[in-house]
Design an enzyme around this catalytic site. Sequence first.
Site, PDB file in Angstrom:
ATOM      1  N   ARG A   1       0.804  -1.213   0.000  1.00  0.00           N
ATOM      2  CA  ARG A   1       0.000   0.000   0.000  1.00  0.00           C
ATOM      3  C   ARG A   1       0.846   1.277   0.000  1.00  0.00           C
ATOM      4  O   ARG A   1       0.653   2.162  -0.847  1.00  0.00           O
ATOM      5  CB  ARG A   1      -0.915   0.031   1.244  1.00  0.00           C
ATOM      6  N   THR A   2       1.761   1.400   0.952  1.00  0.00           N
ATOM      7  CA  THR A   2       2.476   2.667   1.135  1.00  0.00           C
ATOM      8  C   THR A   2       3.328   3.000  -0.082  1.00  0.00           C
ATOM      9  O   THR A   2       3.335   4.139  -0.562  1.00  0.00           O
ATOM     10  CB  THR A   2       3.362   2.582   2.398  1.00  0.00           C
TER      11      THR A   2
ATOM     12  N   LYS B   1      25.988  -4.730  -0.783  1.00  0.00           N
ATOM     13  CA  LYS B   1      27.463  -4.797  -0.813  1.00  0.00           C
ATOM     14  C   LYS B   1      28.072  -4.067   0.373  1.00  0.00           C
ATOM     15  O   LYS B   1      29.271  -3.823   0.428  1.00  0.00           O
ATOM     16  CB  LYS B   1      27.975  -4.162  -2.110  1.00  0.00           C
TER      17      LYS B   1
ATOM     18  N   ARG C   1      11.232   3.914   3.929  1.00  0.00           N
ATOM     19  CA  ARG C   1      10.767   2.885   4.875  1.00  0.00           C
ATOM     20  C   ARG C   1      11.983   2.073   5.301  1.00  0.00           C
ATOM     21  O   ARG C   1      12.783   1.650   4.456  1.00  0.00           O
ATOM     22  CB  ARG C   1       9.723   1.974   4.242  1.00  0.00           C
TER      23      ARG C   1
ATOM     24  N   HIS D   1       4.491   5.635  11.705  1.00  0.00           N
ATOM     25  CA  HIS D   1       4.103   5.538  10.293  1.00  0.00           C
ATOM     26  C   HIS D   1       3.134   6.712  10.075  1.00  0.00           C
ATOM     27  O   HIS D   1       1.914   6.535  10.041  1.00  0.00           O
ATOM     28  CB  HIS D   1       3.420   4.185  10.071  1.00  0.00           C
TER      29      HIS D   1
HETATM   30  N1   CP Z   1      -0.313  -0.188   5.933  1.00  0.00           N
HETATM   31  C1   CP Z   1       0.885  -0.393   5.354  1.00  0.00           C
HETATM   32  O1   CP Z   1       1.883   0.234   5.700  1.00  0.00           O
HETATM   33  O2   CP Z   1       0.867  -1.358   4.380  1.00  0.00           O
HETATM   34  P1   CP Z   1       2.150  -1.771   3.524  1.00  0.00           P
HETATM   35  O3   CP Z   1       3.128  -2.449   4.459  1.00  0.00           O
HETATM   36  O4   CP Z   1       1.637  -2.700   2.453  1.00  0.00           O
HETATM   37  O5   CP Z   1       2.750  -0.538   2.955  1.00  0.00           O
END
Ligand code: CP
Length: 332
Positions: A78-79, A106, A128, A156
């Site tokens: 999603r993100t 590496k 991320r 998040h």
């Molecule tokens: N909700 C969320 O962060 O989903 P993903 O890990 O798929 O990005």
Amino acid sequence: MRVNGRGLNVADTQAGEQTEYHWPHRHLLSLEDLSAEDIRFLLTTALGFDGVSTRSIKKVPALRGRVVVNLFFEDSTRTRASFNLAASRLSADVLEMAGKGSSVSKGETLIDTARNIEAMGVDVIVCRHHHSGAAAHLARSVDCSVINAGDGQHEHPTQGLLDILTIAKRTGRTEGFDFSGLTVAIVGDIAHSRVARSNVYGLIKLGAKVILVGPPTLLPGAFADIGCELSNSLDEVLPRVDVVNMLRIQFERQTGQAFPSVREYSTRFGLNAQRLTRAKPDLLVMHPGPMNRGVEIDSAVADGPNSAILQQVANGLSVRMAALFLVSGAPA
Ligand code: CP
């Protein structure tokens, strides 16, 4: 609060006079860092972008000529897709970089990776990472903007914002984003959840009551210090809440066994059709995804009329457009 032509500077006071508001943040690292006014402004900006996704040509020129990099060291559906689409809809150029397949394998560090990418003329890095604090570390080391797309078990922020926007839309609170009188339960693996942390900070700042529910091993007492109620009984809490946000058990972040079995967890904390009968009829059911159907939530609930799960995903696009847009226009 209103959004002006570029979506940046105009806010209304409650008395109706206009005051200047300037988005002050070059980075978006956490909701703990944002004021209630910042959150309201970002969400109002997101509402302004909602219409772009329903046009036949889903694009505006707001970030034409800018470059956004998606730097993901952890898996995401999603993100990652949402930030890519959001940047594309703002006409930015988008570069996708994964930890796997990059020179990180590496031995190159996160900071060297980011500085090399930045040297190619990047404006925003969306990161991320599995380590809490990675996005803040990155933000201290580069000149471009950094958006935290999930750092370990810390925060998040765009997930928290899209959850809050979804609640506001479904409960009729988009005018002013005043959540007083609203009770939200967040259920499950609170200890390891960056989604829970961002939701807690954002919801409390907007005036909501937050109840955290889970087994004692996954429910840190420190959350009581920032105003949350804590409970080990979903059955007791469910009739009292307007919104329930079900979390996935994050086995990948657990070091010991937090509960006797998945079956027992599901029996006590899973949301199924029978348990839903204890709730208010218009209870809003949310889940950040990915879902473990049959563990924390049953399909009858996830796909039922109370569910806002796919609306959360849709709202994520507008929230991420707003986040990219605002950090790009912030003072250096
Ligand atoms: N909700 C969320 O962060 O989903 P993903 O890990 O798929 O990005």
